[in-house]
Motif scaffolding. Sequence first.
Motif, PDB file in Angstrom:
ATOM      1  N   VAL A 152     -49.086 -37.830 -19.136  1.00  0.00           N
ATOM      2  CA  VAL A 152     -50.314 -37.061 -18.890  1.00  0.00           C
ATOM      3  C   VAL A 152     -51.539 -37.970 -18.952  1.00  0.00           C
ATOM      4  O   VAL A 152     -52.408 -37.934 -18.060  1.00  0.00           O
ATOM      5  N   CYS A 153     -51.631 -38.799 -19.984  1.00  0.00           N
ATOM      6  CA  CYS A 153     -52.819 -39.643 -20.173  1.00  0.00           C
ATOM      7  C   CYS A 153     -52.926 -40.733 -19.119  1.00  0.00           C
ATOM      8  O   CYS A 153     -54.023 -41.049 -18.641  1.00  0.00           O
ATOM      9  N   PHE A 156     -53.960 -39.135 -15.861  1.00  0.00           N
ATOM     10  CA  PHE A 156     -55.335 -38.655 -16.006  1.00  0.00           C
ATOM     11  C   PHE A 156     -56.340 -39.780 -15.826  1.00  0.00           C
ATOM     12  O   PHE A 156     -57.296 -39.664 -15.047  1.00  0.00           O
ATOM     13  N   ILE A 157     -56.148 -40.892 -16.512  1.00  0.00           N
ATOM     14  CA  ILE A 157     -57.125 -41.979 -16.447  1.00  0.00           C
ATOM     15  C   ILE A 157     -57.143 -42.640 -15.077  1.00  0.00           C
ATOM     16  O   ILE A 157     -58.199 -43.012 -14.565  1.00  0.00           O
ATOM     17  N   LEU A 158     -55.983 -42.746 -14.425  1.00  0.00           N
ATOM     18  CA  LEU A 158     -55.926 -43.390 -13.106  1.00  0.00           C
ATOM     19  C   LEU A 158     -56.626 -42.540 -12.040  1.00  0.00           C
ATOM     20  O   LEU A 158     -57.226 -43.074 -11.110  1.00  0.00           O
ATOM     21  N   ILE A 159     -56.548 -41.208 -12.172  1.00  0.00           N
ATOM     22  CA  ILE A 159     -57.239 -40.337 -11.218  1.00  0.00           C
ATOM     23  C   ILE A 159     -58.719 -40.214 -11.582  1.00  0.00           C
ATOM     24  O   ILE A 159     -59.594 -40.229 -10.708  1.00  0.00           O
ATOM     25  N   ALA A 160     -59.024 -40.115 -12.880  1.00  0.00           N
ATOM     26  CA  ALA A 160     -60.391 -39.860 -13.332  1.00  0.00           C
ATOM     27  C   ALA A 160     -61.353 -40.974 -12.950  1.00  0.00           C
ATOM     28  O   ALA A 160     -62.544 -40.720 -12.723  1.00  0.00           O
ATOM     29  N   LEU A 193     -57.332 -34.476 -27.842  1.00  0.00           N
ATOM     30  CA  LEU A 193     -58.203 -35.500 -28.417  1.00  0.00           C
ATOM     31  C   LEU A 193     -58.137 -36.788 -27.599  1.00  0.00           C
ATOM     32  O   LEU A 193     -59.167 -37.415 -27.320  1.00  0.00           O
ATOM     33  N   ALA A 194     -56.911 -37.182 -27.222  1.00  0.00           N
ATOM     34  CA  ALA A 194     -56.754 -38.384 -26.396  1.00  0.00           C
ATOM     35  C   ALA A 194     -57.456 -38.202 -25.051  1.00  0.00           C
ATOM     36  O   ALA A 194     -58.112 -39.120 -24.546  1.00  0.00           O
ATOM     37  N   GLY A 195     -57.335 -36.999 -24.472  1.00  0.00           N
ATOM     38  CA  GLY A 195     -58.009 -36.717 -23.212  1.00  0.00           C
ATOM     39  C   GLY A 195     -59.521 -36.774 -23.354  1.00  0.00           C
ATOM     40  O   GLY A 195     -60.216 -37.273 -22.460  1.00  0.00           O
ATOM     41  N   ALA A 196     -60.044 -36.275 -24.474  1.00  0.00           N
ATOM     42  CA  ALA A 196     -61.491 -36.301 -24.706  1.00  0.00           C
ATOM     43  C   ALA A 196     -62.003 -37.731 -24.828  1.00  0.00           C
ATOM     44  O   ALA A 196     -63.082 -38.065 -24.317  1.00  0.00           O
TER      45      ALA A 196
END
Length: 388
Positions: A152-153, A156-160, A193-196
């Motif tokens: 998930v992380c 998330f970071i590669l798209i964000a 929290l990791a996503g935030a």
Amino acid sequence: MYRLLDKTKGDRWIWLIVILLSVISLLAVYSATGTLAYKRGVANESILLKHFFMMVGGGVLMYVSHKLDYRYYAGISKLLMVVTIPLLLYTLLFGNHVNGASRWVALPGGLTFQTSDLAKLALITYLARTLSRKQEHIKDVKQSFIPIMGSVCVVFILIALANLSTALMLFGVSILLLIIGRISVKQIAVVCLAGAVLLTGVVLLGPRRKTYISRINTYMHPEKVDNDKSFQSDHSKIAIATGGIFGKGPGNSTERNFLPHPYSDFVYATIIEEYGLFGGVFIMFMYLFLLYRCIKIVTKAPKAFGALLAAGLSFSLTIQAFANMAVAVGLGPVTGVPMPLVSMGGTSILFTSVAFGIILSVSRHIDENEVANVAKKKIVVGEILEVA
């Protein structure tokens, strides 16, 4: 025609929703692409024809996807994840830069491919597979939680870094799947929290930090920014306000000549301007009804993988649709989120069609099981009557 309908299985209401949204898309795109056709120096009909063929291609993919047993997607999901992560990295480093964002990979023939569309499908199918197969050890940190959180992380970071709105929606869908998949509250809190932390890093330190901060400031304090920065949202509101209850009529939009993307990002504003409040409410009803039909599929699915798969894909489609509507009516900052099956697009239409096909595959499996169970009951009753 009847032969084709006989070969299509699954929830008939979802097939009807797809057909209605496709018709609305053709009408809206034909009306909203006049300015685009003028800039390109081509006829408006040529853009419509290209969009039509793209939708036909999506229909073919949906049909093929719904004929394939949904359980095969568990194995396909591993391959998709293996391909998706390197492809997202490649897009960030070598993809086409448009408006300061690297979201597309160039393909032969002048076509472009948005890798985040593949990433959404890959992550949702992978999470559904992982959560369903690790139910016995779902609270084990090493066996279950770390692989799930990592996937998930990373996605998330590669798209964000290039497309924050899509990344946030996908992250939200992932959290919903974790809740349905019985992940503990503490572990979900850790993922959030990791996503935030990642979100804060992207907004404050990412390559598009100025764009993100500017859009947030424009949304929060529109009275303090230049008109150029609020241009899109202002004209979207004008389109909605002038549409009234019944609209101006098909093809009579005026704001389509001012909005930068009236056929994709702001297609909802164009629809309301031409078809009024009734048109806007009808679109909302279509997606809500789609979610309702998908929830029925989730509750009837005999296996956890099918239920999680249908839930994840339906949440993704519905959240994306309402995010597009929210931007159009001013309930959110401007983003580049298309409306599924309605906005003009390439890979977005194709992967949305595949998502619908997978949902219908789960529905088809449920229907076949119900028919088989009824047949078994009739055989048992017949045997009992013969003995009697």
